[in-house]
Scaffold this active site. Sequence first.
Site, PDB file in Angstrom:
ATOM      1  N   LYS A  98       0.846  -1.190   0.000  1.00 36.32           N
ATOM      2  CA  LYS A  98       0.000   0.000   0.000  1.00 36.32           C
ATOM      3  C   LYS A  98       0.889   1.249   0.000  1.00 36.32           C
ATOM      4  O   LYS A  98       1.774   1.389   0.854  1.00 36.32           O
ATOM      5  CB  LYS A  98      -0.910   0.025   1.227  1.00 36.32           C
ATOM      6  CG  LYS A  98      -2.087  -0.933   1.159  1.00 36.32           C
ATOM      7  CD  LYS A  98      -2.995  -0.722   2.354  1.00 36.32           C
ATOM      8  CE  LYS A  98      -4.179  -1.684   2.323  1.00 36.32           C
ATOM      9  NZ  LYS A  98      -5.044  -1.466   1.143  1.00 36.32           N
ATOM     10  N   ASP A 132      -1.042  -1.631  -4.435  1.00 36.48           N
ATOM     11  CA  ASP A 132      -2.461  -1.660  -4.113  1.00 36.48           C
ATOM     12  C   ASP A 132      -3.068  -0.271  -4.297  1.00 36.48           C
ATOM     13  O   ASP A 132      -2.366   0.742  -4.264  1.00 36.48           O
ATOM     14  CB  ASP A 132      -2.641  -2.132  -2.666  1.00 36.48           C
ATOM     15  CG  ASP A 132      -4.025  -2.685  -2.406  1.00 36.48           C
ATOM     16  OD1 ASP A 132      -4.850  -2.724  -3.343  1.00 36.48           O
ATOM     17  OD2 ASP A 132      -4.293  -3.082  -1.262  1.00 36.48           O
ATOM     18  N   ARG A 182      -4.551  -5.637 -11.633  1.00 34.29           N
ATOM     19  CA  ARG A 182      -5.430  -6.412 -10.755  1.00 34.29           C
ATOM     20  C   ARG A 182      -6.739  -5.628 -10.626  1.00 34.29           C
ATOM     21  O   ARG A 182      -6.748  -4.488 -10.163  1.00 34.29           O
ATOM     22  CB  ARG A 182      -4.812  -6.600  -9.376  1.00 34.29           C
ATOM     23  CG  ARG A 182      -5.754  -7.300  -8.381  1.00 34.29           C
ATOM     24  CD  ARG A 182      -5.322  -7.055  -6.950  1.00 34.29           C
ATOM     25  NE  ARG A 182      -4.094  -7.759  -6.636  1.00 34.29           N
ATOM     26  CZ  ARG A 182      -3.306  -7.439  -5.601  1.00 34.29           C
ATOM     27  NH1 ARG A 182      -3.600  -6.419  -4.829  1.00 34.29           N
ATOM     28  NH2 ARG A 182      -2.214  -8.144  -5.366  1.00 34.29           N
ATOM     29  N   GLY A 186     -13.591  -2.730  -5.091  1.00 30.04           N
ATOM     30  CA  GLY A 186     -13.370  -1.508  -4.322  1.00 30.04           C
ATOM     31  C   GLY A 186     -13.946  -1.658  -2.934  1.00 30.04           C
ATOM     32  O   GLY A 186     -15.052  -2.182  -2.763  1.00 30.04           O
ATOM     33  N   ALA A 187     -13.192  -1.204  -1.935  1.00 29.07           N
ATOM     34  CA  ALA A 187     -13.572  -1.502  -0.555  1.00 29.07           C
ATOM     35  C   ALA A 187     -13.544  -0.290   0.374  1.00 29.07           C
ATOM     36  O   ALA A 187     -13.528  -0.442   1.592  1.00 29.07           O
ATOM     37  CB  ALA A 187     -12.643  -2.576   0.006  1.00 29.07           C
ATOM     38  N   LYS A 199     -24.607  -2.236  -5.567  1.00 26.86           N
ATOM     39  CA  LYS A 199     -23.808  -3.434  -5.824  1.00 26.86           C
ATOM     40  C   LYS A 199     -24.003  -3.940  -7.245  1.00 26.86           C
ATOM     41  O   LYS A 199     -23.033  -4.355  -7.912  1.00 26.86           O
ATOM     42  CB  LYS A 199     -24.177  -4.534  -4.827  1.00 26.86           C
ATOM     43  CG  LYS A 199     -23.408  -5.843  -5.037  1.00 26.86           C
ATOM     44  CD  LYS A 199     -23.864  -6.920  -4.067  1.00 26.86           C
ATOM     45  CE  LYS A 199     -23.069  -8.210  -4.277  1.00 26.86           C
ATOM     46  NZ  LYS A 199     -23.206  -8.755  -5.659  1.00 26.86           N
ATOM     47  N   THR A 229     -11.833 -11.199  -6.837  1.00 26.49           N
ATOM     48  CA  THR A 229     -13.221 -11.285  -6.383  1.00 26.49           C
ATOM     49  C   THR A 229     -13.499 -12.683  -5.848  1.00 26.49           C
ATOM     50  O   THR A 229     -12.863 -13.659  -6.252  1.00 26.49           O
ATOM     51  CB  THR A 229     -14.199 -10.969  -7.530  1.00 26.49           C
ATOM     52  OG1 THR A 229     -15.550 -11.040  -7.039  1.00 26.49           O
ATOM     53  CG2 THR A 229     -14.057 -11.958  -8.683  1.00 26.49           C
ATOM     54  N   HIS A 230     -14.478 -12.750  -4.937  1.00 28.41           N
ATOM     55  CA  HIS A 230     -14.957 -14.041  -4.440  1.00 28.41           C
ATOM     56  C   HIS A 230     -16.339 -14.362  -4.981  1.00 28.41           C
ATOM     57  O   HIS A 230     -16.945 -15.353  -4.589  1.00 28.41           O
ATOM     58  CB  HIS A 230     -14.997 -14.028  -2.905  1.00 28.41           C
ATOM     59  CG  HIS A 230     -13.685 -13.652  -2.290  1.00 28.41           C
ATOM     60  ND1 HIS A 230     -13.427 -12.395  -1.818  1.00 28.41           N
ATOM     61  CD2 HIS A 230     -12.551 -14.368  -2.116  1.00 28.41           C
ATOM     62  CE1 HIS A 230     -12.191 -12.347  -1.359  1.00 28.41           C
ATOM     63  NE2 HIS A 230     -11.633 -13.519  -1.546  1.00 28.41           N
TER      64      HIS A 230
END
Length: 310
Positions: A98, A132, A182, A186-187, A199, A229-230
Amino acid sequence: MGVMRSLLLRASESRWLRTNVASRPFARRAVRRFMPGETVDTALRAAESLHDRGMLTVLANLGEATSSQAAAEQATRHYCEAIDRIAAAGLASELSVKPTHLGLDLGQDICHRQLTNIVTRAGAAGSFVWIDMEGSRYVDATLALHGSLREQFPHVGICVQAYLYRTADDVAALIARGAAVRLVKGAYAEPPALAFPRKKDVDEAFVRLGKRLLGGDARQAGVRVGFGTHDLQLIARLQDFAEGAGVDPRAYEIQMLYGIRRQDQARLAAAGARVRVLISYGSEWFPWYMRRLAERPANLGFVARSLLPG
């Protein structure tokens, strides 16, 4: 943005919670699901286990918003030592860093020096470094850092966030440069003026950008792409697109966090996908952990179960 997601993102920015909650035993128990431990030794052991099962890894020492040059330099030394440890273990693990952990808030020149030291060491070891992406106010500076470094070092990639409206233009520019990208959703807490608030719209932006990164011009430019992504539905949509476009499933990566969808990670790898697991470690885990919960508030159920005895 859902109420629970909003609350969790606000919690991630709370210094009081970071100070008063992160050290409590119940909090440490809860975070164990998502990180193997706080030391590089624990991260390396986890990486070895995953490599034995056919999965790639990327390591991240948690930390952000460094407030002194000395702390930024200490973080740099840690990453350089981690590179040496990875090489000594014979692992193909990469690093994710980061910019604010490396002093971006103190000045772009300070951060650039730290990144240069890390990327130089990684190059000597035959490794790779991902930069990141953090909140929207850092995007321009982070892209500038990546662009400057990539002029000298080909082994450095950049993360972009699908929920920002600007990312389509950023991706186009990165494709033109043949960058390694990558893509994540986004978080961070962002206003509707800058990011898709729903979403559904974020998901569609993720697929749209993913297809762009798998397109013929991106492949011709030598773009390396990882999808962070999960969401199995989004992964399936991109896999279907890649298959229809004749893209080898080993030509792109599916990147997931340690401890999340473990069985699916193994299943995807067994089916021929190139899976890379992000292993986070370190003592400064609280903001990162709150953002992980905010990405999927259903994970709060895992947290609750981890607090139960037995």
